[in-house]
Design a protein around this motif. Sequence first.
Motif, short mmCIF file in Angstrom:
data_model
loop_
_atom_site.label_atom_id
_atom_site.label_comp_id
_atom_site.label_asym_id
_atom_site.label_seq_id
_atom_site.Cartn_x
_atom_site.Cartn_y
_atom_site.Cartn_z
N VAL A 182 4.10 -8.37 -4.34
CA VAL A 182 3.96 -9.74 -3.89
C VAL A 182 2.50 -9.94 -3.54
O VAL A 182 1.91 -9.14 -2.81
CB VAL A 182 4.84 -10.00 -2.64
CG1 VAL A 182 4.63 -11.41 -2.12
CG2 VAL A 182 6.29 -9.75 -2.96
N THR A 183 1.90 -10.99 -4.04
CA THR A 183 0.51 -11.29 -3.74
C THR A 183 0.46 -12.26 -2.57
O THR A 183 1.11 -13.30 -2.59
CB THR A 183 -0.18 -11.93 -4.96
OG1 THR A 183 -0.07 -11.02 -6.05
CG2 THR A 183 -1.64 -12.20 -4.67
N VAL A 184 -0.28 -11.88 -1.55
CA VAL A 184 -0.43 -12.71 -0.37
C VAL A 184 -1.92 -12.84 -0.09
O VAL A 184 -2.64 -11.85 -0.13
CB VAL A 184 0.26 -12.07 0.86
CG1 VAL A 184 0.11 -12.93 2.08
CG2 VAL A 184 1.72 -11.81 0.57
N ARG A 185 -2.36 -14.04 0.21
CA ARG A 185 -3.77 -14.27 0.51
C ARG A 185 -3.94 -14.49 2.00
O ARG A 185 -3.14 -15.18 2.63
CB ARG A 185 -4.30 -15.47 -0.26
CG ARG A 185 -4.32 -15.23 -1.76
CD ARG A 185 -5.02 -16.38 -2.46
NE ARG A 185 -5.08 -16.16 -3.87
CZ ARG A 185 -6.04 -15.47 -4.48
NH1 ARG A 185 -7.01 -14.94 -3.78
NH2 ARG A 185 -6.01 -15.32 -5.78
N PHE A 186 -5.00 -13.90 2.56
CA PHE A 186 -5.33 -14.04 3.96
C PHE A 186 -6.75 -14.54 4.09
O PHE A 186 -7.59 -14.25 3.24
CB PHE A 186 -5.22 -12.69 4.70
CG PHE A 186 -3.82 -12.13 4.76
CD1 PHE A 186 -2.91 -12.62 5.68
CD2 PHE A 186 -3.43 -11.12 3.90
CE1 PHE A 186 -1.62 -12.10 5.74
CE2 PHE A 186 -2.15 -10.60 3.96
CZ PHE A 186 -1.25 -11.09 4.88
N SER A 187 -7.02 -15.24 5.18
CA SER A 187 -8.42 -15.59 5.47
C SER A 187 -9.11 -14.31 5.93
O SER A 187 -8.46 -13.31 6.26
CB SER A 187 -8.47 -16.65 6.57
OG SER A 187 -8.02 -16.10 7.79
N VAL A 212 -7.07 -4.33 12.04
CA VAL A 212 -7.12 -3.79 13.40
C VAL A 212 -5.72 -3.38 13.85
O VAL A 212 -5.53 -2.29 14.40
CB VAL A 212 -7.73 -4.82 14.37
CG1 VAL A 212 -7.53 -4.41 15.81
CG2 VAL A 212 -9.21 -5.02 14.07
N ARG A 213 -4.75 -4.24 13.58
CA ARG A 213 -3.37 -3.93 13.99
C ARG A 213 -2.82 -2.70 13.26
O ARG A 213 -2.13 -1.89 13.85
CB ARG A 213 -2.47 -5.13 13.73
CG ARG A 213 -2.69 -6.26 14.69
CD ARG A 213 -1.75 -7.38 14.39
NE ARG A 213 -1.96 -8.49 15.30
CZ ARG A 213 -1.28 -9.62 15.25
NH1 ARG A 213 -0.35 -9.80 14.32
NH2 ARG A 213 -1.53 -10.59 16.10
N CYS A 214 -3.11 -2.58 11.97
CA CYS A 214 -2.57 -1.43 11.24
C CYS A 214 -3.25 -0.14 11.70
O CYS A 214 -2.62 0.90 11.73
CB CYS A 214 -2.65 -1.63 9.73
SG CYS A 214 -4.27 -1.46 8.99
N LEU A 241 -2.51 -0.28 5.47
CA LEU A 241 -2.32 -1.73 5.49
C LEU A 241 -1.03 -2.14 4.78
O LEU A 241 -0.26 -2.94 5.29
CB LEU A 241 -3.53 -2.43 4.86
CG LEU A 241 -3.53 -3.95 4.90
CD1 LEU A 241 -3.46 -4.45 6.34
CD2 LEU A 241 -4.76 -4.49 4.21
N SER A 242 -0.78 -1.57 3.62
CA SER A 242 0.44 -1.92 2.88
C SER A 242 1.69 -1.53 3.66
O SER A 242 2.67 -2.28 3.70
CB SER A 242 0.45 -1.26 1.50
OG SER A 242 0.38 0.13 1.62
N GLU A 243 1.68 -0.36 4.32
CA GLU A 243 2.83 0.06 5.12
C GLU A 243 3.04 -0.90 6.29
O GLU A 243 4.17 -1.28 6.59
CB GLU A 243 2.60 1.46 5.70
CG GLU A 243 2.68 2.58 4.71
CD GLU A 243 2.33 3.92 5.35
OE1 GLU A 243 1.62 3.93 6.39
OE2 GLU A 243 2.76 4.93 4.82
N GLU A 272 6.40 -3.07 6.75
CA GLU A 272 7.25 -2.89 7.92
C GLU A 272 7.34 -4.18 8.73
O GLU A 272 8.41 -4.54 9.21
CB GLU A 272 6.72 -1.76 8.79
CG GLU A 272 6.93 -0.39 8.20
CD GLU A 272 6.31 0.72 9.02
OE1 GLU A 272 5.90 0.48 10.16
OE2 GLU A 272 6.23 1.85 8.50
N SER A 273 6.22 -4.87 8.87
CA SER A 273 6.22 -6.13 9.63
C SER A 273 7.12 -7.16 8.96
O SER A 273 7.88 -7.87 9.62
CB SER A 273 4.81 -6.70 9.73
OG SER A 273 3.97 -5.84 10.43
N ALA A 274 7.04 -7.25 7.66
CA ALA A 274 7.84 -8.24 6.93
C ALA A 274 9.33 -7.91 6.97
O ALA A 274 10.17 -8.80 7.10
CB ALA A 274 7.36 -8.33 5.49
N LEU A 275 9.67 -6.65 6.87
CA LEU A 275 11.08 -6.26 6.78
C LEU A 275 11.76 -6.12 8.14
O LEU A 275 12.97 -6.22 8.23
CB LEU A 275 11.23 -4.97 5.98
CG LEU A 275 10.83 -5.08 4.51
CD1 LEU A 275 10.90 -3.71 3.83
CD2 LEU A 275 11.71 -6.08 3.78
#
Length: 128
Positions: free
Chosen positions: A29-34, A43-45, A52-54, A58-61
């Motif tokens: 899934v392609t997601v764009r961020f500012s 920073v959070r990851c 970052l992908s993990e 995990e956040s999404a699921l």
Amino acid sequence: MATEAGANSQRHRGGRPTLPKARRRSKSVTVRFSKIDYETLRVRCRRANRRLSEYIRESALQSEVVMPHTTENASLYRELAGMANNLNQLARLSHQTSLYHTSRRVDEALEKVLAIINEYRQEKEGNG
């Protein structure tokens, strides 16, 4: 020699075991961020000690999406806010006079507030 070749093919060759097809990650899934949001995610990851992908996966699921307020809920919130304002005014009045004079009004306002809260809970249980 043929037996040795057969024995070698049955031996575990090392590496990660293959996952069943249902568990393999084959979709993207392609997601764009500012830039700011991207740096916040990085920073959070790092804090979570995840790639970052993990972290995003995990956040999404594991998170729960909060449904937007319906127009019916919005009207209930407005009504409740109005009643809270009335209750505040009654509290001020009771401080200026005596609680005895305003107790009837406070009881009426409290009953209305409780009725709205119960109505909201019933609606939430019906939708949930």
